[in-house]
Design an enzyme around this catalytic site. Structure first.
Site, PDB file in Angstrom:
ATOM      1  N   GLN A 119       3.397 -15.142  54.537  1.00 22.81           N
ATOM      2  CA  GLN A 119       3.887 -13.910  55.140  1.00 22.81           C
ATOM      3  C   GLN A 119       4.984 -14.241  56.144  1.00 22.81           C
ATOM      4  O   GLN A 119       4.819 -15.090  57.012  1.00 22.81           O
ATOM      5  CB  GLN A 119       2.740 -13.169  55.846  1.00 22.81           C
ATOM      6  CG  GLN A 119       3.142 -11.841  56.445  1.00 22.81           C
ATOM      7  CD  GLN A 119       3.589 -10.834  55.402  1.00 22.81           C
ATOM      8  OE1 GLN A 119       2.999 -10.734  54.339  1.00 22.81           O
ATOM      9  NE2 GLN A 119       4.634 -10.105  55.705  1.00 22.81           N
TER      10      GLN A 119
ATOM     11  N   LYS B 205      -2.472  -6.186  51.231  1.00 20.33           N
ATOM     12  CA  LYS B 205      -2.462  -7.026  50.026  1.00 20.33           C
ATOM     13  C   LYS B 205      -3.874  -7.471  49.657  1.00 20.33           C
ATOM     14  O   LYS B 205      -4.234  -7.511  48.472  1.00 20.33           O
ATOM     15  CB  LYS B 205      -1.559  -8.243  50.253  1.00 20.33           C
ATOM     16  CG  LYS B 205      -0.082  -7.882  50.325  1.00 20.33           C
ATOM     17  CD  LYS B 205       0.770  -9.059  50.768  1.00 20.33           C
ATOM     18  CE  LYS B 205       2.231  -8.663  50.847  1.00 20.33           C
ATOM     19  NZ  LYS B 205       3.095  -9.720  51.408  1.00 20.33           N
TER      20      LYS B 205
ATOM     21  N   ASP C 209       5.460 -15.182  45.000  1.00 21.58           N
ATOM     22  CA  ASP C 209       6.335 -14.307  45.786  1.00 21.58           C
ATOM     23  C   ASP C 209       7.804 -14.576  45.480  1.00 21.58           C
ATOM     24  O   ASP C 209       8.686 -13.879  45.966  1.00 21.58           O
ATOM     25  CB  ASP C 209       6.061 -14.507  47.278  1.00 21.58           C
ATOM     26  CG  ASP C 209       6.508 -13.322  48.129  1.00 21.58           C
ATOM     27  OD1 ASP C 209       6.640 -12.210  47.578  1.00 21.58           O
ATOM     28  OD2 ASP C 209       6.726 -13.508  49.341  1.00 21.58           O
TER      29      ASP C 209
END
Length: 285
Positions: free
Chosen positions: A99, A55, A122
């Site tokens: 994450q 990313k 996200d």
């Protein structure tokens, strides 16, 4: 015998990232501030480390600044929440990615909810799920959002179609079902405990496999001409669909890898630039 056409998520993701990079450049020039994505990683899980690094590399390519926060595996829920709250309050950060997984000792939901909705690029908070469900402005969960972009790119209109979602996770199965429902599909949720999964799959015009079990969806159960989206990823580059048999019955199918995965990152970065534009008062850029 004709085989299904492959849905090339990697190629579509490249186009989205190119457009995202162009928008990021214009935004940076007009505001003097580059869009910034903060990534938070707890521990050193090899797959997570690799994914975060990927990313960050994509961010550089798209002209997006990245800030990485690495926390030890022993980090508590309170410490993690505190870190995320600080990032949420930082005007130099426009998007936040936690994450996951974060470790069984951490309340992951509490950590997600510490992300300010305007920075939830996200799409993991309660607020984002609500906006997805009600069709209001907000950020979609990245993998479901990427799936919808793939369907659009290949001319698949969900309206009136029967869609079966195999999986019920909060950031994939449930939201993709809501996005399909918003597009007037008739949605059935299945999961690892569904009795006679084959019967449900056989009725589906669109199958989204997202349960995390290798080859749980069998090709013999695919309705001829159905669209198959494999959002699963298991060791050995194996999806949740038995690709070799499904490709003989479906009309369109995503490969693993190269299908849904690239779309997830592209959607994340696209939403990061959109979040920055909103926060910088340049939403029209």
């Amino acid at each position: 015998m004709s085989l299904a056409r492959l849905m090339d998520g990697a190629a579509l993701a490249r186009r989205i990232l190119e457009e995202t990079g162009e928008r990021a450049a214009v935004l940076t020039e007009r505001t003097g501030t580059a869009p910034c994505l903060a990534t938070v990683l707890v521990g050193e899980d090899p797959a997570s480390v690799t994914y975060v690094r990927m990313k960050q590399n994509r961010c550089r390519t798209a002209g997006i600044a990245s800030r990485h926060v690495a926390l030890p595996a022993a980090t508590t829920t309170g410490e993690l929440v505190g870190t995320i709250e600080e990032l949420s309050a930082d005007p130099g950060v426009h998007g936040i990615l936690l994450q996951h997984p974060v470790g069984d000792h951490i309340d992951e939901r509490a950590a997600f909810e510490a992300i300010a909705p305007g920075k939830d690029v996200d799409g993991v908070t309660f607020a984002s799920f609500a906006t997805m469900s009600f069709g209001l402005p907000g950020f979609v969960s990245c993998t479901p959002g990427g799936i919808m972009r793939l369907l659009d790119a290949y001319g698949v209109d969900p309206e009136g179609k029967r869609a079966v979602v195999v999986g019920r996770s909060a950031i994939l199965g449930k939201p993709v079902g809501m996005l399909l429902l918003a597009r007037d599909a008739t949605v059935t949720y299945c999961h690892s405990r569904t009795q006679d999964l084959s019967a449900a799959v056989r009725e589906a015009d669109i199958v989204v496999a997202a349960v995390g079990r290798p080859r749980i969806v069998r090709g013999q159960d695919i309705k001829p001409g159905a669209v198959v989206i494999d959002a699963g990823y298991n060791p050995g580059n194996v999806g949740d669909v038995d690709f070799d048999s499904a490709v003989e019955r479906a009309s369109l199918i995503t490969p693993v890898p190269g299908g849904v995965g690239p779309m997830t990152i592209a959607t994340l970065l696209e939403q990061t630039v959109e979040a920055a534009a909103r926060q910088l008062g340049a939403a029209g850029v």
